[in-house]
Design a protein around this motif. Sequence first.
Motif, short mmCIF file in Angstrom:
data_model
loop_
_atom_site.label_atom_id
_atom_site.label_comp_id
_atom_site.label_asym_id
_atom_site.label_seq_id
_atom_site.Cartn_x
_atom_site.Cartn_y
_atom_site.Cartn_z
N TYR A 51 -13.45 7.64 -2.50
CA TYR A 51 -13.28 8.93 -2.17
C TYR A 51 -14.31 10.10 -2.70
CZ TYR A 51 -10.69 13.53 -2.76
OH TYR A 51 -10.44 14.78 -3.19
N LEU A 52 -14.81 9.68 -3.89
CA LEU A 52 -15.74 10.54 -4.41
C LEU A 52 -17.22 10.51 -3.73
CD1 LEU A 52 -15.14 10.30 -8.29
CD2 LEU A 52 -14.36 12.12 -6.77
N LYS A 53 -17.32 9.31 -3.24
CA LYS A 53 -18.48 9.14 -2.60
C LYS A 53 -18.48 9.86 -1.28
CE LYS A 53 -20.49 4.88 -4.39
NZ LYS A 53 -20.61 3.38 -4.34
N GLU A 58 -6.32 13.72 -12.26
CA GLU A 58 -7.25 14.92 -12.04
C GLU A 58 -7.73 14.70 -10.68
OE1 GLU A 58 -9.02 15.75 -16.35
OE2 GLU A 58 -8.78 13.85 -16.20
N VAL A 59 -7.76 13.48 -10.12
CA VAL A 59 -8.47 13.51 -8.85
C VAL A 59 -7.51 14.17 -7.99
CG1 VAL A 59 -8.84 11.85 -7.00
CG2 VAL A 59 -9.19 11.04 -9.56
N VAL A 60 -6.08 14.08 -8.18
CA VAL A 60 -5.28 14.95 -7.28
C VAL A 60 -5.44 16.26 -7.54
CG1 VAL A 60 -2.59 15.35 -6.86
CG2 VAL A 60 -3.43 13.02 -7.52
N THR A 61 -5.67 17.04 -8.61
CA THR A 61 -5.98 18.38 -8.81
C THR A 61 -7.29 18.48 -8.05
OG1 THR A 61 -4.92 18.09 -11.03
CG2 THR A 61 -6.69 19.91 -10.74
N LEU A 62 -8.34 17.70 -8.14
CA LEU A 62 -9.53 18.00 -7.56
C LEU A 62 -9.13 18.25 -5.73
CD1 LEU A 62 -12.51 18.35 -6.84
CD2 LEU A 62 -12.67 15.82 -7.00
N SER A 63 -8.55 17.42 -5.36
CA SER A 63 -8.10 17.30 -4.03
C SER A 63 -7.25 18.64 -3.61
CB SER A 63 -7.19 16.14 -3.65
OG SER A 63 -6.66 16.08 -2.35
N GLU A 64 -6.30 19.19 -4.47
CA GLU A 64 -5.59 20.35 -4.24
C GLU A 64 -6.73 21.60 -4.27
OE1 GLU A 64 -2.42 20.60 -3.48
OE2 GLU A 64 -2.15 18.62 -3.59
N LYS A 108 -18.38 20.21 -9.05
CA LYS A 108 -19.32 20.16 -10.10
C LYS A 108 -18.47 19.91 -11.13
CE LYS A 108 -21.57 23.47 -8.61
NZ LYS A 108 -22.78 24.75 -8.74
N VAL A 109 -17.54 20.82 -11.22
CA VAL A 109 -16.59 20.59 -12.55
C VAL A 109 -16.01 19.44 -12.68
CG1 VAL A 109 -14.65 21.69 -13.66
CG2 VAL A 109 -16.14 23.36 -12.61
N PHE A 110 -15.47 18.93 -11.56
CA PHE A 110 -15.08 17.54 -11.96
C PHE A 110 -15.91 16.63 -12.35
CE2 PHE A 110 -13.69 13.50 -10.09
CZ PHE A 110 -12.44 13.14 -10.40
N LEU A 111 -17.13 16.51 -11.79
CA LEU A 111 -18.12 15.42 -12.26
C LEU A 111 -18.58 15.78 -13.61
CD1 LEU A 111 -19.83 14.98 -8.83
CD2 LEU A 111 -18.30 13.41 -9.94
N PRO A 170 -7.15 9.04 -2.35
CA PRO A 170 -6.33 7.91 -2.27
C PRO A 170 -4.76 8.27 -2.74
CG PRO A 170 -8.28 7.48 -3.69
CD PRO A 170 -8.07 9.22 -3.56
N ASP A 171 -3.95 7.39 -1.86
CA ASP A 171 -2.51 7.60 -2.08
C ASP A 171 -1.96 7.37 -3.51
OD1 ASP A 171 -2.05 8.70 0.42
OD2 ASP A 171 -1.77 6.37 1.04
N LYS A 172 -0.93 8.12 -4.05
CA LYS A 172 -0.51 7.99 -5.45
C LYS A 172 0.90 7.11 -5.02
CE LYS A 172 1.39 10.34 -9.45
NZ LYS A 172 0.29 9.53 -10.40
#
Length: 546
Positions: free
Chosen positions: A210-212, A163-169, A227-230, A184-186
Amino acid sequence: MMGHDQDSTDDDSHAQMESLVLHDPPPKSSFNGAFRSPPEISTTAIDDSPAETPTRLNHDNSQSPNSSLNSFLEPPSYADAMFRSFDADVDVAGEINGHERVNLPSSDSEYIYISVSDPQKVPEASNSLVPGSGSYYTYLITTRTNLPEFEGTEFSVRRRFREVVTLSERLAEAFRGYFIPLRPDKSIMESQMMQTNDFVDQRRIAIEKYLKKLAAHPVIRKSDEFKVFLQVEGKLTLARTMDVTSRMLDGMVKLPGQLIGESTIAPEEVVQPAKGGRDLFRLFKELKQAVTNDWGGTKPTIVEEDKEFLGKKEKLNDLEVQLSNVSQQAETLVKAQQDIGETMGELGLAFVKLTKFELEEATYECQRTRAADMKNMATAAVKASRLYRELNSQTVKHLDKLHDYLGMMLAVDNAFTDRSNALLTVQTLVSELSSLESRVEKLEVASSKIFGGDRSRMRKIEELKETMKATEDARCCAVREYERIKENNRSELARLDKERCADFLSMLKGFVVNQAGYAEKVASVWEKVADETKGYETKGYEYSDS
């Protein structure tokens, strides 16, 4: 045999060194992951010396040896006076992420603090025979904020790395032209590596960092995606238009029709780059245009003419080279300070052994006195070793900002790539319009030579004009997107200059203050030993029983 004996000796020395380990927490960060945490050294073995030693480890007989040692290991007085102001944000965040009381700023100033904790392993249905591939970890993401864009002041959700990857995309598509922090790399071997606690904790730290960084961005922190992610519970999924597999399938379905008939680009599609399989025919066109720009010998109608931007881009390339060089030297410094601390600890261990030898062989009082002096020397070496290690931890803390900015340079490159891709889209559409106009003119000339006109040609001309109209609409939309990205680049470059000035000033001040403060403390350790032994210059030991 000599090699075997030497190995045994080294193992024994290492084992004895380990006996001096304090159970202190290791440094919280490492400089780009390049260096291991230095060994923790204490004076446990020093305090186990024979009772007949005439001089105690501490010089105040009313205090215990550990109390005396702790007095040396308090933060340097110079750093006490100036250090906290440079790390106020880090300290507050650390309190939130840890278990101490949180001191939030006044309600007048906006803040958003994010912590990532409590990784939990979740089983997942899988037919794979690879160990660990049928499970994943989720992390508890806790947010505290007073931003009015959020619903509430404190909330938590559980997210997995996917889901972090999804947020990044999502952010990459919604905020083209912005300097978006890199996620961060996968790891390719993630399923195997995830079996280790170290990997899970490193990923937790990386996600939090990353989030910070996202929360520190003045635009992204208030975005709907963030906002949705958090805040929103449940699985975070990509929209169909953003999912790579869906885009590739859509592109392959549309390709045959595009090859047979006239192909037009919908205005809403030009706001995103052609790459990713969204429109394979468009991708081929833009690739052809890029080759023409580089090798065709014909200058495109629209080119990058912002000289100020081109100048800043060149300077940023130079900055990246300089940052890389300084970062390498900083790593060398960290390694050197670590080596000094370890070597100083080894020296203290050696003097501990020498002290025990002197006491075991002591016959005269002067031998016991000499052993006590060696013990003081060992104590000083161990104290200095720990101070060097504490200094190194602070050095990593401050100079790690260099690595942050190296990562920022990659984000800058991505934003500039958004700009060049948008320009290429405009160039491709302009070239396509020119080609369509040329085709229409040729058909009109050919049709005019036939009395009454050629109906098939006339019908084709009408179709081409409809295609031209759609292409012109797409071109106008692409130009607006290009101008929007240019404006995003401009505002981000201004923000980068401002923040870099403040960050580098804070980094340098913190680094200098800690170097001065710990040098002062190390000097005081050795000055004390020097004062105790200064009488040796005028008189030697006399062997007597008195």
